[in-house]
Enzyme design. Structure first.
Site, PDB file in Angstrom:
ATOM      1  N   CYS A 193       0.836  -1.208   0.000  1.00  0.00           N
ATOM      2  CA  CYS A 193       0.000   0.000   0.000  1.00  0.00           C
ATOM      3  C   CYS A 193       0.868   1.254   0.000  1.00  0.00           C
ATOM      4  O   CYS A 193       1.360   1.683   1.045  1.00  0.00           O
ATOM      5  CB  CYS A 193      -0.927  -0.010   1.208  1.00  0.00           C
ATOM      6  SG  CYS A 193      -1.936   1.473   1.299  1.00  0.00           S
ATOM      7  N   CYS A 206      -0.498   4.084   2.131  1.00  0.00           N
ATOM      8  CA  CYS A 206      -0.306   3.930   3.577  1.00  0.00           C
ATOM      9  C   CYS A 206       1.155   4.195   3.964  1.00  0.00           C
ATOM     10  O   CYS A 206       1.420   4.797   4.995  1.00  0.00           O
ATOM     11  CB  CYS A 206      -0.626   2.512   4.035  1.00  0.00           C
ATOM     12  SG  CYS A 206      -2.090   1.807   3.328  1.00  0.00           S
ATOM     13  N   ASP A 207       2.081   3.689   3.160  1.00  0.00           N
ATOM     14  CA  ASP A 207       3.469   3.620   3.615  1.00  0.00           C
ATOM     15  C   ASP A 207       4.457   4.483   2.828  1.00  0.00           C
ATOM     16  O   ASP A 207       5.613   4.609   3.234  1.00  0.00           O
ATOM     17  CB  ASP A 207       3.944   2.150   3.548  1.00  0.00           C
ATOM     18  CG  ASP A 207       3.081   1.260   4.428  1.00  0.00           C
ATOM     19  OD1 ASP A 207       2.681   1.717   5.515  1.00  0.00           O
ATOM     20  OD2 ASP A 207       2.787   0.119   4.028  1.00  0.00           O
TER      21      ASP A 207
END
Ligand code: NDP
Length: 316
Positions: A140, A143-144
């Site tokens: 992701c 997300c990261d």
């Protein structure tokens, strides 16, 4: 076994666009729906950046914001939205039995499954090692990606998700190396062209991951194999992103529902009906073709209408 068995008219399992849309329709039809959100409240879209193709948002909207709005809309009509993970079902009898968090037992007249799908990984031991360590493997980018600002990363995949993630990462990272296993993209032309035209994205075709390298704690690079020449090269990277598709979250239903070879739930074409009366499916758990927020929402609506008609037929 729980002491008290709760009885509900309509139980919705999962909370992406399919689950929330089913909830909006079921609540407005007085079915008093109870919705269990699962491990990832809001579903896959909570890990998506900008959603530009959902009608009604001319300027686009972020995935998390859209999920909050859908949740608020479902709540407004009285959906009982709960934290919890459905761990077991028994669809063998007239009553549909569902267990939440292993203990709480629920008997539902109708069940709407909207459990979606989860990201796939390559399965290489070195990838799994750094994934478990939290040391630089991710599925992701949204997300990261933030953790890899001004660094060099590698991303695997050639579909729309991979292109979207590569483009997102290119805005944060110094360089993104994209590994495409064939000599062409699977992604739509517009998405593929976007990455091709981004200066700090390098695309390596016919390229597969041989090994994710690290220092025992974090990723330091990737050994890439050219599958035409078998030549191995080392690409320095602190992040290894995987964007190679998804697996439907349907394991708990496999003893009762008909699934295809990948695990997608088989529904009667043109409806949300499964092979079990009173159990309906919506969203990516049954859709390996379209997999869009808008199609998931559409099938969520279908499932609620099918459930309402099923109850009406039973009561008449
Ligand atoms: P896809 O199934 O479309 O693509 C998966 C990609 O991963 C393929 O290119 C595939 O390669 C590659 N792949 C699979 N396994 C491996 C492996 N072991 N090693 C290397 N590469 C591998 O999945 P997506 O998640 O990209 O997209 C799912 C659906 O969602 C699609 O319908 C897509 O159009 C849609 N989508 C739409 C978006 C938008 O419109 N904004 C954004 C994101 C997704 P190969 O091509 O060789 O099979």
């Amino acid at each position: 076994m729980s002491d008290t068995i709760e009885k509900v008219k309509c139980l919705i399992v999962g909370s992406g666009p399919a689950g929330y849309t089913a909830a909006i329709y079921a609540a407005r039809a007085n079915m008093s729906p109870v919705l269990y959100q699962g491990m990832q409240p809001g579903g896959q879209l909570t890990t998506t950046n900008e959603v530009e193709n959902f009608p009604g948002y001319p300027e686009g909207i972020t995935g998390p914001d859209m999920m909050i709005q859908l949740q608020d809309q479902a709540k407004r009509f009285g959906t009982d939205i709960r934290d919890g993970w459905v761990t077991k079902v028994d669809f063998s009898g007239d009553v549909h039995e569902i267990w939440v968090n292993e203990t709480q037992e629920i008997h539902a007249e109708t069940v709407i499954i909207s459990t979606g799908a989860s990201a796939k990984y390559l399965g290489l031991p070195s990838e799994q090692k750094y994934l478990q360590l939290g040391g630089g493997v991710s599925a992701c980018a949204v997300c990261d990606g933030f953790f890899y600002r001004n660094q060099e990363v590698v991303l695997v995949g050639a579909g729309d998700s991979a292109c979207e993630e590569a483009h997102y990462l290119s805005k944060l990272c110094k360089k993104v190396t994209m590994l495409v296993r064939r000599d062409e993209f699977r992604a739509s032309k517009i998405m593929a062209n976007r990455v091709k035209n981004t200066e700090n994205i390098e695309i390596l075709f016919n390229s597969e991951t041989e090994e994710v390298l690290g220092d025992g704690q974090v990723v330091t690079g990737v050994v890439v194999k050219n599958n035409k020449t078998n030549a191995l090269t080392e690409v320095p990277a602190t992040g290894f992103f995987v964007a190679i598709g998804h697996k439907p979250n349907t394991d708990i239903f496999k003893d009762f529902l008909d699934l295809d070879e990948t695990g997608y739930i088989l529904n009667t074409p043109g409806s949300s009906k499964t092979n079990v009366d009173g159990v309906f499916v919506s969203g990516d758990a049954a859709d390996h073709v379209y997999r869009q927020a808008i199609t998931a929402a559409g099938t969520g609506c279908m499932a609620a209408l099918d459930a309402e008609r099923y109850l009406a037929a039973k009561e008449s």
